[in-house]
Design an enzyme around this catalytic site. Structure first.
Site, PDB file in Angstrom:
ATOM      1  N   SER A 149      52.778  34.865  35.846  1.00  0.00           N
ATOM      2  CA  SER A 149      51.596  35.090  36.672  1.00  0.00           C
ATOM      3  C   SER A 149      51.763  36.392  37.430  1.00  0.00           C
ATOM      4  CB  SER A 149      51.407  33.944  37.668  1.00  0.00           C
ATOM      5  OG  SER A 149      52.264  34.102  38.787  1.00  0.00           O
ATOM      6  N   ASP A 150      50.665  36.979  37.871  1.00  0.00           N
ATOM      7  CA  ASP A 150      50.763  38.064  38.842  1.00  0.00           C
ATOM      8  C   ASP A 150      51.064  37.443  40.208  1.00  0.00           C
ATOM      9  OD1 ASP A 150      50.701  40.588  39.996  1.00  0.00           O
ATOM     10  OD2 ASP A 150      48.907  41.201  38.923  1.00  0.00           O
TER      11      ASP A 150
END
Length: 721
Positions: free
Chosen positions: A266-267
């Site tokens: 994920s960011d």
């Protein structure tokens, strides 16, 4: 370590140990780091225990060989099974030696140069202890208001794909396990992050599946085809679902259709952000949707740690989903050779020798010179040795030319324009004045600028955006230069001295008040550590400008998005029978951009001969050869970028007016002529139809060859199937 050993390792892990491998934490959590224990604010709210830290799988933002070794050694002492950490960071356009921002590198039209820049970045980062870089960012961008346009290579899917491949090759090389001086690359942001509404960061993206596949997905796919090890999820929605919880995007397309079996991360905070997006009620549901979508590593939120155990015990998450995520993470550690060499490339002695060395700085200077784009030149450049030069502007002596995502770079070490020009001009030929700040001006600054300009033969203005005006969260609604800088131009113009503007910025700008008033304009972007030296070489003619725009410059922000490969309409403005009013147009500005995709000037002139086609028809078995002769008609050696575009005149769906399909960069001596031959295949004519099939249509095509997307010669041919 054999694959069976990885399976055995997973079998020995408790559920809590496995879930901790899916957690990425910042440096302060880890023993051995200088910042250890400095856990405040948002990090404190994560509620991370010492046990989680001991079992976590990766660390974010750690660099420096001694620091990495200390953290890794402490971690291996504390981890029950001796599983090493992955050390990750954003090495976007250089480590300590900062190269031009990716948008500038795109303007070099030189993928080999990009590959070399990534190779050097990987070398410096790896001896400093890093294993993974969150790069390349290959998001296609058509809106210069978006601050992160500086991380992209532009508006064209083909050009972006070529650079995506080059960056991955440079970062990863051919053997991640054997070559400790390479990094695993992580392509981002999947998917379509560059298409946020209004050019606003983190904003909604809504487009058709066909549009997504035709324009926005190709560069990600190119990076993966080159062997990119990791993918990062985007912050935005795709088809109404945030990418980080988008099972259709991540499981169905990325993993099943494309066959990607690497690590998906994920960011920053994106898993928990499923809650404000409105697709998860709480952290438990956010964790559920992210793991079901196939997100292996949660970056800097703790939904997995706090809620996956209960989700497994309740039967809402099958533990096999966690096992497969852990296996992918361990497999990457294995490919990097971390089980045998947990310190991998971290080497304090090599770090001192290689980081920011002369060889790397020379490469950065070459990249900067080839990335700058000459936008205008009324015979003012190159500067002449006998001229007195007034260098004025907020970037005249500023080291703020590295650009965003240069966190290990040093503005103090950057070569400024003043330093660069002093090394090229004889004593007493350079007069400097600040003139104004980036966004402010005092009477004293203006008076000093006017005095310097009056004493000079030519004025060089170093203007632009400071680095905080671009990059992540750097969206701007008005993309002109700040008003004090425009005022400086207005106040100097009446002196009637030749005026050169050098621009330092991270996006295409609205250049009204600049392009119309200056005699020459050089777009330098954020050129990196050696930017001032490269600019001086270009201004004095030691190097001939060769950059070409990889993104259109708008006439006005009211046109945005404006891009070269747009569709026609049923009432095009330039139709032979077009009525004055009832056509697709603005009443107050042109339809066309101020400066088109592919545009760039040189200190020499290139002439093109007539295009020659090998045949009037082509077929799947018989490609078409296109030949054009290019001559350097000037008196200075220079590089020309020969560009080939096509148009499908009648498709099953509407096709763009132009599509870049090939380019060739030529170095020609004065008077030298070269024939350039392109081979066009049927495969290059394929596109996504309304049913998403990917094929070509028989019929009439236009082929265009020239110096930019507007200045081309056109011929026609037929595809026979």
């Amino acid at each position: 370590m054999a694959d069976q050993q990885l399976f055995s390792l997973v079998e020995r892990m408790t559920l809590e140990e496995k879930i901790a491998q899916l957690m990425q934490l910042a440096v302060p959590f880890f023993e051995g780091a200088e910042e250890s224990g400095q856990i405040t604010g948002p990090m404190e709210s994560l509620g991370i225990t010492d046990e989680v830290v001991r079992n976590s799988g990766s660390v974010l933002g750690l660099a420096g060989a001694k620091k990495v070794i200390a953290v890794q050694e402490a971690h291996l002492r504390n981890n029950r099974l001796g599983i090493p950490l992955l050390i990750m960071a954003d090495i976007v356009h250089g480590f300590k030696t900062i190269f031009p921002v990716p948008l500038a590198m795109g303007c070099s039209w030189d993928p080999g140069l990009a590959e070399r820049s990534a190779e050097i970045a990987a070398l410096e980062a790896s001896v400093s202890g890093l294993h993974v870089t969150f790069a390349p960012m290959v998001d296609l961008v058509r809106d210069p208001r978006w601050g992160r346009v500086m991380e992209s290579t532009g508006e064209d899917p083909y050009l972006n794909s070529e650079f995506a491949r080059a960056f991955v090759r440079g970062f990863q090389g051919n053997d991640l396990s054997g070559d400790v001086h390479r990094l695993a690359a992580c392509v981002k942001h999947f998917a379509a992050y560059g298409a946020g509404e209004g050019g606003r960061d983190y904003n909604t993206v809504d487009m058709s599946e066909r549009q997504l596949r035709e324009y926005y997905l190709p560069a990600y796919k190119a990076a993966l085809d080159e062997g990119c090890e990791m993918v990062m999820t985007a912050f935005n929605t795709v088809h109404g679902v945030p990418a980080t919880g988008n099972k259709r995007l991540m499981r169905d397309l990325l993993r099943s259709e494309w066959g990607f079996d690497g690590v998906l991360i994920s960011d920053w905070g994106a898993v928990k952000e499923l809650i404000p997006h409105g697709v998860a009620e709480d952290e438990a549901e956010a964790a559920l949707k992210a793991i079901q979508a196939g997100v292996d590593i949660e970056m800097m939120t703790s939904c997995y740690i706090h809620h996956l155990p209960e989700l497994v015990s309740e039967g809402r998450v099958d533990e096999s989903l966690i096992d497969e995520a852990v296996l992918r993470i361990l497999s990457l550690k294995k490919r990097l050779g971390l089980f045998e060499r947990p310190m991998r490339g971290a080497d304090p002695e090599a770090e001192r020798e290689l980081v920011f060395c002369d060889e790397h700085r020379h490469a950065a200077r070459e990249a900067a010179a080839k990335s700058c784009v000459l936008l205008k030149n009324n015979s003012v450049l190159p500067l002449q040795p006998e001229q007195r030069v007034a260098l004025i502007g907020p970037f005249a002596a500023s080291g703020d030319i590295l650009g965003p995502w240069s966190w290990t770079g040093s503005k103090e070490d950057a070569v400024t324009v003043e330093q660069g020009l002093r090394s090229k001009l004889s004593s007493g030929r350079l007069i400097t004045a600040e003139g104004c700040g980036v966004s402010s001006m005092t009477e004293q600054q203006l008076e000093e600028a006017l005095k310097a300009a009056k004493e000079a033969d030519v004025i060089v203005l170093a203007l632009g955006e400071d680095s905080e005006m671009s990059g992540e969260a750097g969206s701007r609604a008005f993309i002109t230069l700040p008003e004090p800088q425009l005022e400086l131009i207005k106040r100097l113009k009446p002196l009637q001295k030749p005026m050169v503007v050098v621009l330092f910025n991270g996006r295409p700008l609205d250049l009204h008040g600049v392009l119309d008033k200056a005699d020459a304009v050089l777009e330098a972007w954020y050129p990196g550590s050696e930017g001032g030296a490269a600019v001086a070489e270009l201004l004095t003619g030691e190097v001939n400008p060769s950059g070409r725009l990889s993104m259109s410059f708008p006439y006005s922000v009211g046109q945005v998005p404006v891009y070269y490969n747009h569709f026609n309409t049923g009432r095009p403005k330039d139709a032979p029978d077009a009525q004055e009013r009832y056509v697709s147009q603005y009443l107050d500005i042109p339809n066309e951009p101020l400066l088109p995709f592919g545009f760039g000037l040189s200190y020499t002139d290139f002439s093109y001969g007539k295009m020659k086609l090998s045949a009037e028809e082509m077929s799947p078995d018989q490609p078409l050869e296109i030949t054009v002769s290019v001559t350097n008609a000037g008196d200075m050696a220079g590089e020309e970028v020969v560009q080939l575009y096509i148009r499908d005149m009648s498709g099953e769906v509407v096709r763009p007016l132009k599509e870049l399909k090939a380019f060739r960069k030529l170095l020609l001596q004065p008077g030298e002529q070269q024939d350039v031959t392109f081979t066009l295949t049927e495969e290059q004519l394929r596109y996504h139809h309304s049913d998403l099939s990917f094929e070509s249509d028989a019929g009439q095509f236009c082929i265009m060859v020239g110096r930019n997307s507007e200045d081309t010669e056109t011929r026609q041919f037929k595809l026979r199937k």
